[in-house]
Design an enzyme around this catalytic site. Sequence first.
Site, PDB file in Angstrom:
ATOM      1  N   HIS A  75     -12.095 -17.197  21.527  1.00  9.53           N
ATOM      2  CA  HIS A  75     -12.428 -15.944  21.147  1.00  9.53           C
ATOM      3  C   HIS A  75     -13.690 -15.525  21.462  1.00  9.53           C
ATOM      4  O   HIS A  75     -15.038 -17.123  21.469  1.00  9.53           O
ATOM      5  CB  HIS A  75     -12.253 -16.147  19.615  1.00  9.53           C
ATOM      6  N   ASP A  77     -16.806 -14.185  19.636  1.00 11.90           N
ATOM      7  CA  ASP A  77     -17.570 -14.185  18.650  1.00 11.90           C
ATOM      8  C   ASP A  77     -17.576 -16.109  18.209  1.00 11.90           C
ATOM      9  O   ASP A  77     -17.564 -16.396  18.194  1.00 11.90           O
ATOM     10  CB  ASP A  77     -17.608 -13.353  17.704  1.00 11.90           C
ATOM     11  N   ASP A 114     -17.852 -23.291  17.987  1.00 14.13           N
ATOM     12  CA  ASP A 114     -16.546 -22.508  17.917  1.00 14.13           C
ATOM     13  C   ASP A 114     -16.807 -20.796  17.863  1.00 14.13           C
ATOM     14  O   ASP A 114     -17.314 -20.883  17.542  1.00 14.13           O
ATOM     15  CB  ASP A 114     -16.323 -22.771  15.999  1.00 14.13           C
ATOM     16  N   GLU A 144     -12.778 -13.270  16.565  1.00 14.77           N
ATOM     17  CA  GLU A 144     -12.106 -13.532  15.474  1.00 14.77           C
ATOM     18  C   GLU A 144     -12.554 -14.290  13.697  1.00 14.77           C
ATOM     19  O   GLU A 144     -11.746 -14.609  13.571  1.00 14.77           O
ATOM     20  CB  GLU A 144     -11.836 -14.816  16.114  1.00 14.77           C
ATOM     21  N   GLU A 145     -13.796 -14.493  13.636  1.00 14.48           N
ATOM     22  CA  GLU A 145     -14.415 -14.784  12.739  1.00 14.48           C
ATOM     23  C   GLU A 145     -14.287 -14.509  11.350  1.00 14.48           C
ATOM     24  O   GLU A 145     -14.162 -14.701  10.402  1.00 14.48           O
ATOM     25  CB  GLU A 145     -15.900 -15.542  12.881  1.00 14.48           C
ATOM     26  N   ASP A 168      -9.565 -24.019  20.955  1.00 13.40           N
ATOM     27  CA  ASP A 168     -10.229 -23.474  18.900  1.00 13.40           C
ATOM     28  C   ASP A 168      -9.911 -24.334  18.521  1.00 13.40           C
ATOM     29  O   ASP A 168      -9.770 -24.055  17.267  1.00 13.40           O
ATOM     30  CB  ASP A 168      -9.917 -22.002  18.537  1.00 13.40           C
TER      31      ASP A 168
END
Length: 485
Positions: A75, A77, A114, A144-145, A168
């Site tokens: 991802h 972000d 991450d 995603e976050e 991830d």
Amino acid sequence: MDINDLKPASLFHYFGEVCKVPRPSKHEEKIRKFLIEFAREHSLEAKEDEIGNILIKKNAYPGMEDRETVILQSHMDMVCEKNSDVTHDFLVDPIETYVDGEWLKAKGTTLGADNGIGIASELAVLADDSIKHGPLECLFTVDEETGLTGAFALKEGFMDGDILINLDSEDEGEMFIGCAGGANSTAEFAYNEVDIPKNYFFFSVAIKGLVGGHSGDDINKNRANANKLLNRYLSLLDSKYDLYICNIDGGNLHNAIPREASALCAVEMKDKENVRVDLNIFLAEVEDEFSVTEPNIRMELSSENPVDKAIDRETTKNLLKSVYAVFNGVFAMSQDIPNFVETSSNLASIKQKDGKIVIVTSQRSSILSARKNVSKVVRSAFELGGAKVCTAEGYPGWKPNADSEVLKVAVDSYKRLFGEEPKVKAIHAGLECGLFLEKYPRLDMVSFGPTLRGVHSPDERMLIPTVEKFWNHLLDVLANIPVKK
């Protein structure tokens, strides 16, 4: 030593390039542009969907055209957290990295490994024509976050692969084949503003120095929750004095254990010294309770200039009692997997604005009915206090597939490369894989990555020696993907 001196050079080069590009959740415009330009510069096919997900394709290494198509996925972000004494604009400023022994860290902010290391891995594979692999697709998802927005919006037909390797994960030597599903429950207290009597002592109190961390991966580590501790101290004061709360603020992100929380309060002038004594006693107690997990816990109390208004007393009492009662932490352990958290809840943030106090909580579970149950537990505590509560639809978990073909390849590769058996696990954190499986039920998936610690906090760091192991493992897995049936 800096990031340019680290090995593998190509992977750390691209991680450094990713760190230069601002990419807060819901503000991925710059990283999306960076990825599209990268594809153009390397003459690779790229496409972008309506929500902003990007797919870059690369042809197979000569002679490997008959292999299964692999999707590498990460991802775009990152969680944007910084220490309170650090000046950093995540919309503009690059992440400043530095090497501390065997760890790569950032200067007072989240590192963004991450999932920046996942992005960098995909770019390094795409850029190097000497790497052996079959037909390849690299998927980069948005947001995603804070809501799995990109994965939710992904449409059928956007990608063609039958195998997906999610990049991830945060523990080198561990292969993940399942994850928890989750949902947020948001409570809203409406309040009236009331006048504060004359000759009251105004003070601010703050909880600082907590470890924090990921509300999935770290929920079982007995770390303190700043919102819970602040509420506990305020409840103590409310039981003894004529307490007014003028403002309260704690935590930020639904998927982070809150590290800091603060409140502006007032008590009668005669109780000025008593609140300081109470704070010292309270701090000593929580220091003892969290002596192992929170060595740097601090509480600060300082006098403040008077303000005119405060939250009405009835709402104050309902708020304090509800936050005190609401469940936070591990709710249930798995009956099937030893030492695996099944169900949990995190009291993530408390924010006050426009006559309302909004409290965000996050529930996770590998069992849907259990997640719904703990969400109802949280909801009930707030509703008993008179709050309006909304539980979001949430996202699905990823049910483990012990017969996964790509898992077998990944495990065999790891044993051959490193002479040891990797751990095959499920993860309590949410991954996008559950949503991918809804849209692409044929997908065979596995997730692995280098070792990260302190994610979602300014303590985030990446263990440098594990990056090379992860990289060599990824390349070997790509080289041994089976022939398409």
